[in-house]
Design a protein around this motif. Sequence first.
Motif, PDB file in Angstrom:
ATOM      1  N   LEU A 185      17.995  -2.505  -2.767  1.00  0.00           N
ATOM      2  CA  LEU A 185      17.301  -1.234  -2.901  1.00  0.00           C
ATOM      3  C   LEU A 185      16.218  -1.192  -1.837  1.00  0.00           C
ATOM      4  CD1 LEU A 185      17.134   1.392  -4.604  1.00  0.00           C
ATOM      5  CD2 LEU A 185      15.262   0.298  -5.864  1.00  0.00           C
ATOM      6  N   GLN A 186      16.471  -0.416  -0.780  1.00  0.00           N
ATOM      7  CA  GLN A 186      15.499  -0.235   0.281  1.00  0.00           C
ATOM      8  C   GLN A 186      14.582   0.908  -0.100  1.00  0.00           C
ATOM      9  OE1 GLN A 186      15.110  -1.995   3.441  1.00  0.00           O
ATOM     10  NE2 GLN A 186      13.183  -0.899   3.178  1.00  0.00           N
ATOM     11  N   MET A 187      13.298   0.649  -0.134  1.00  0.00           N
ATOM     12  CA  MET A 187      12.315   1.632  -0.553  1.00  0.00           C
ATOM     13  C   MET A 187      11.339   1.876   0.587  1.00  0.00           C
ATOM     14  SD  MET A 187      11.568   0.255  -4.425  1.00  0.00           S
ATOM     15  CE  MET A 187      10.886  -1.294  -3.829  1.00  0.00           C
ATOM     16  N   GLN A 235       0.829  -1.198   0.000  1.00  0.00           N
ATOM     17  CA  GLN A 235       0.000   0.000   0.000  1.00  0.00           C
ATOM     18  C   GLN A 235       0.863   1.246   0.000  1.00  0.00           C
ATOM     19  OE1 GLN A 235      -2.573  -0.708   3.476  1.00  0.00           O
ATOM     20  NE2 GLN A 235      -4.259  -1.022   2.028  1.00  0.00           N
ATOM     21  N   ALA A 236       0.307   2.335  -0.489  1.00  0.00           N
ATOM     22  CA  ALA A 236       1.018   3.604  -0.476  1.00  0.00           C
ATOM     23  C   ALA A 236       1.515   3.917   0.929  1.00  0.00           C
ATOM     24  CB  ALA A 236       0.119   4.724  -0.985  1.00  0.00           C
ATOM     25  N   GLY A 237       2.763   4.367   1.005  1.00  0.00           N
ATOM     26  CA  GLY A 237       3.382   4.640   2.287  1.00  0.00           C
ATOM     27  C   GLY A 237       4.142   3.470   2.861  1.00  0.00           C
ATOM     28  N   GLY A 238       4.017   2.321   2.245  1.00  0.00           N
ATOM     29  CA  GLY A 238       4.682   1.134   2.722  1.00  0.00           C
ATOM     30  C   GLY A 238       6.135   1.054   2.304  1.00  0.00           C
ATOM     31  N   SER A 239       6.771  -0.040   2.692  1.00  0.00           N
ATOM     32  CA  SER A 239       8.190  -0.247   2.432  1.00  0.00           C
ATOM     33  C   SER A 239       8.425  -1.593   1.783  1.00  0.00           C
ATOM     34  CB  SER A 239       8.991  -0.174   3.738  1.00  0.00           C
ATOM     35  OG  SER A 239       8.833   1.071   4.379  1.00  0.00           O
ATOM     36  N   LEU A 240       9.533  -1.670   1.080  1.00  0.00           N
ATOM     37  CA  LEU A 240       9.909  -2.895   0.408  1.00  0.00           C
ATOM     38  C   LEU A 240      11.417  -2.875   0.203  1.00  0.00           C
ATOM     39  CD1 LEU A 240       8.033  -5.203  -0.624  1.00  0.00           C
ATOM     40  CD2 LEU A 240       8.172  -4.157  -2.885  1.00  0.00           C
ATOM     41  N   ARG A 241      12.046  -4.025   0.285  1.00  0.00           N
ATOM     42  CA  ARG A 241      13.470  -4.120  -0.007  1.00  0.00           C
ATOM     43  C   ARG A 241      13.706  -5.106  -1.136  1.00  0.00           C
ATOM     44  NH1 ARG A 241      18.728  -5.999   3.611  1.00  0.00           N
ATOM     45  NH2 ARG A 241      17.784  -8.063   3.268  1.00  0.00           N
ATOM     46  N   LEU A 242      14.313  -4.628  -2.198  1.00  0.00           N
ATOM     47  CA  LEU A 242      14.672  -5.462  -3.322  1.00  0.00           C
ATOM     48  C   LEU A 242      16.107  -5.946  -3.177  1.00  0.00           C
ATOM     49  CD1 LEU A 242      13.214  -3.356  -6.282  1.00  0.00           C
ATOM     50  CD2 LEU A 242      12.050  -5.015  -4.795  1.00  0.00           C
ATOM     51  N   SER A 243      16.357  -7.144  -3.657  1.00  0.00           N
ATOM     52  CA  SER A 243      17.695  -7.705  -3.642  1.00  0.00           C
ATOM     53  C   SER A 243      18.091  -8.116  -5.050  1.00  0.00           C
ATOM     54  CB  SER A 243      17.768  -8.925  -2.718  1.00  0.00           C
ATOM     55  OG  SER A 243      17.474  -8.580  -1.382  1.00  0.00           O
ATOM     56  N   CYS A 244      19.371  -8.050  -5.322  1.00  0.00           N
ATOM     57  CA  CYS A 244      19.915  -8.481  -6.597  1.00  0.00           C
ATOM     58  C   CYS A 244      21.157  -9.303  -6.324  1.00  0.00           C
ATOM     59  CB  CYS A 244      20.245  -7.276  -7.477  1.00  0.00           C
ATOM     60  SG  CYS A 244      21.094  -7.688  -9.018  1.00  0.00           S
ATOM     61  N   ALA A 245      21.065 -10.588  -6.577  1.00  0.00           N
ATOM     62  CA  ALA A 245      22.195 -11.488  -6.399  1.00  0.00           C
ATOM     63  C   ALA A 245      22.978 -11.571  -7.700  1.00  0.00           C
ATOM     64  CB  ALA A 245      21.719 -12.869  -5.969  1.00  0.00           C
ATOM     65  N   ALA A 246      24.268 -11.324  -7.615  1.00  0.00           N
ATOM     66  CA  ALA A 246      25.122 -11.290  -8.792  1.00  0.00           C
ATOM     67  C   ALA A 246      26.148 -12.410  -8.760  1.00  0.00           C
ATOM     68  CB  ALA A 246      25.833  -9.945  -8.900  1.00  0.00           C
ATOM     69  N   SER A 247      26.445 -12.915  -9.919  1.00  0.00           N
ATOM     70  CA  SER A 247      27.519 -13.887 -10.060  1.00  0.00           C
ATOM     71  C   SER A 247      28.273 -13.591 -11.346  1.00  0.00           C
ATOM     72  CB  SER A 247      26.988 -15.315 -10.066  1.00  0.00           C
ATOM     73  OG  SER A 247      26.121 -15.529 -11.167  1.00  0.00           O
ATOM     74  N   GLY A 248      29.544 -13.921 -11.363  1.00  0.00           N
ATOM     75  CA  GLY A 248      30.347 -13.671 -12.535  1.00  0.00           C
ATOM     76  C   GLY A 248      31.628 -12.936 -12.206  1.00  0.00           C
ATOM     77  N   ARG A 249      32.136 -12.242 -13.184  1.00  0.00           N
ATOM     78  CA  ARG A 249      33.445 -11.616 -13.088  1.00  0.00           C
ATOM     79  C   ARG A 249      33.488 -10.423 -12.149  1.00  0.00           C
ATOM     80  NH1 ARG A 249      35.889 -10.062 -18.732  1.00  0.00           N
ATOM     81  NH2 ARG A 249      34.148  -8.563 -18.621  1.00  0.00           N
ATOM     82  N   ARG A 272      13.840   8.670  -0.127  1.00  0.00           N
ATOM     83  CA  ARG A 272      12.942   7.545   0.080  1.00  0.00           C
ATOM     84  C   ARG A 272      13.606   6.198  -0.213  1.00  0.00           C
ATOM     85  NH1 ARG A 272       8.668   6.821  -2.974  1.00  0.00           N
ATOM     86  NH2 ARG A 272       9.497   7.938  -4.800  1.00  0.00           N
ATOM     87  N   PHE A 273      14.487   6.178  -1.199  1.00  0.00           N
ATOM     88  CA  PHE A 273      15.153   4.935  -1.593  1.00  0.00           C
ATOM     89  C   PHE A 273      16.615   4.975  -1.175  1.00  0.00           C
ATOM     90  CE2 PHE A 273      12.373   3.731  -5.537  1.00  0.00           C
ATOM     91  CZ  PHE A 273      11.228   3.873  -4.772  1.00  0.00           C
TER      92      PHE A 273
END
Length: 124
Positions: A81-83, A13-27, A67-68
């Motif tokens: 990415l913490q939102m 909902q508007a005003g809420g929070s979410l944290r995105l993650s990105c797992a990387a592999s490689g060079r 915010r982010f």
Amino acid sequence: QVLLLESGGGLVQAGGSLRLSCAASGRTFSTNTMGWFRQAPGKEREFVAAISGSGERTYYTDSVKGRFTISRDNAKNTVYLQMIGLKPEDTAVYYCAARDSWGITTSKRTYNYWGQGTQVTVSS
């Protein structure tokens, strides 16, 4: 080759929070500038945030400043990415991206590798 996998999207909902993650592999993950982009329906993919390889420098598009927060844990080969204070206009597919070079940039044309994206939906 750098492989990227996003996670953490969802419906909030508007005003809420979410944290995105990105797992990387490689060079040499620690040398890669990492970025977050987003693409809403009918819109072009736009820059959101970027972080230098060391994590010492960050850059944000004006609409998300205050915010982010982008961060990285090189020991885990992961970018976050913490939102907070999410708005309906933040609704988009969020993509993790990596540059195969040094330096923070904001153009999608300068990023070499992309994840598949994770959906973020913010209800009003």
